[in-house]
Scaffold this active site. Structure first.
Site, PDB file in Angstrom:
ATOM      1  N   ASP A   1       0.738  -1.057   0.119  1.00 42.57           N
ATOM      2  CA  ASP A   1       0.054   0.135   0.105  1.00 42.57           C
ATOM      3  C   ASP A   1       0.857   1.059  -0.133  1.00 42.57           C
ATOM      4  O   ASP A   1       0.373   2.156  -0.605  1.00 42.57           O
ATOM      5  CB  ASP A   1      -0.789  -0.014   1.151  1.00 42.57           C
ATOM      6  CG  ASP A   1      -2.084  -1.124   1.269  1.00 42.57           C
ATOM      7  OD1 ASP A   1      -1.968  -1.765   0.125  1.00 42.57           O
ATOM      8  OD2 ASP A   1      -2.832  -1.222   2.140  1.00 42.57           O
TER       9      ASP A   1
ATOM     10  N   GLU B   1       0.974  -6.423  -5.285  1.00 43.49           N
ATOM     11  CA  GLU B   1       0.733  -5.565  -6.680  1.00 43.49           C
ATOM     12  C   GLU B   1       1.928  -4.652  -6.895  1.00 43.49           C
ATOM     13  O   GLU B   1       2.506  -4.655  -8.059  1.00 43.49           O
ATOM     14  CB  GLU B   1      -0.439  -4.600  -6.301  1.00 43.49           C
ATOM     15  CG  GLU B   1      -0.668  -3.537  -7.235  1.00 43.49           C
ATOM     16  CD  GLU B   1      -2.035  -2.749  -7.009  1.00 43.49           C
ATOM     17  OE1 GLU B   1      -2.132  -1.539  -7.377  1.00 43.49           O
ATOM     18  OE2 GLU B   1      -3.098  -3.003  -5.979  1.00 43.49           O
TER      19      GLU B   1
END
Length: 381
Positions: A19, A276
């Site tokens: 994140d 990610e």
């Protein structure tokens, strides 16, 4: 662009750093390439410093790379919200800040930056509005993705040119390896291994150690470290340690800042990545990759993995596509890794050429940052 001049990005750091990795890249690019005033609110500056050594965790406010970094404290300070407010990955804005947003005559553009997915439904849900149930505010859901109708992917200006220059410059690559006190053998397969805990790790390492060709495994500090240590019969391994078994040599690296991690991906022949942020950077590296997707309950992540594979395999021969899919499935399940590695390895040359073509096709789409700026500008009233 003055109508959406000031931006606030909120990020709650989770234990896997993805994140904050995405949020920090976005913040820097907004400031550097779009000349915007960006505040990045982060709840864990100690973890943030792993990605950005310039961060001083003791400061409540500091400027790094043109971005104002603020510590997300409780209670939250009394501040005027930005023209644009980015809620990274549903981290939930402070209630006092939300109330300030609602009290403003010109309401900020409120965007929830979602997780990346290759699933088909992403394009249909990208940028859909969601009115707040109590306040006069609307939140928009922004989905990164791989198509022109999605939110795109993060990549800074000049990234691909810098990568190509590095990969075609033997002196630059030698200098990078020397900075790690390494000099890979000419015939060695250089692999970066970054992932979550994986019961198949020992099987993979055994396949490498018993394989036909030498393998140099670069292991950044991660949740795989204890399993690699166990493979070598060690209680623990730390950054700087090096171990050899058969044709396998493993070197443990410290957690690398983002720029250094990019160089590692560019320098290696094959990159194992997780989550990610490192997936996207491995795609821009234009090298073969193996993605360890973040595990979810009831195997919900398997659909996301297969959706990406369905896109990524297009253009490969059936043999190479199946070898890749089998190995990725084995690595994510932690079962049969050694069995499927040999066939995967046989197709590395085709996978390498495919990676370069896929990167070129991705680069034809605008970056996430440019598309996000245009979207927010269109919503300013």
């Amino acid at each position: 662009m003055t109508a959406c001049r000031s931006w606030d990005i909120f990020c709650a750091v989770v234990d896997n750093y993805g994140d904050i990795g995405v949020s920090w890249r976005l913040a820097r690019q907004l400031a550097a390439e779009h000349d915007l005033d960006v505040r990045l609110w982060v709840d864990d500056l100690v973890s943030f410093r792993c990605l950005c050594p310039e961060i001083n965790p003791s400061l409540s406010e500091q400027n790094v790379d043109g971005v104002t970094v603020r510590r997300w404290d409780t209670p939250f300070p009394d501040v005027i919200p930005g023209d644009v407010v980015i809620e990274a990955f549903g981290c939930e804005l402070p209630q006092t800040y939300l109330a300030e947003m609602a009290a403003m005559q010109a309401k900020p553009v409120w965007v929830n930056l979602e997780y990346l997915s290759a699933e088909a439904w992403v394009d249909a849900y990208h940028c859909l509005p969601s009115p707040h149930p109590r306040l006069a505010l609307t939140r928009y859901f922004y989905f990164p993705g791989f198509t022109r109708n999605s939110g795109g992917l993060l990549h800074e200006s000049g990234l691909l040119e810098r990568r190509a220059k590095f990969q075609h410059d033997p002196a630059a690559r030698s200098e990078f390896w020397a900075s790690l006190d390494l000099s890979p053998a000419p015939d060695a397969l250089c692999v970066s291994l970054f992932g979550y805990e994986n019961p198949g790790a020992a099987e993979l390492l055994a396949a490498w150690s018993e394989g036909e060709s030498p393998v140099l495994c670069l292991l950044p500090e991660s949740k795989l470290l204890p399993q690699v240590a166990a493979f070598f019969g060690e209680p623990r391994l730390i950054a700087g340690d090096q171990r050899q078994r058969g044709n396998l040599r493993v070197r443990v690296l410290p957690f690398l800042p983002q720029g250094r991690y990019d160089a590692l991906l560019w320098a290696c022949d094959l990159n194992f990545v997780r989550g990610e942020d490192s997936l996207v950077r491995a795609l821009w590296a234009a090298r073969p990759l193996v993605w360890h997707i973040y595990p979810q309950q009831e195997n919900a992540h398997r659909e996301k993995l297969d959706a990406f594979l369905a896109r990524y395999r297009v253009g490969l021969s059936p043999q190479a596509a199946n070898a890749m899919q089998d190995f990725w499935h084995a690595w994510n399940a932690g079962i049969g890794v050694g069995q499927f590695w040999t066939n995967y390895w046989r197709h590395l040359a085709e996978l390498d050429a495919h990676a370069r073509c896929w990167t070129d096709s991705l680069a034809s789409n605008d970056s996430l940052t440019a598309k996000l700026v245009r979207f927010c500008q269109s919503k300013i009233k």
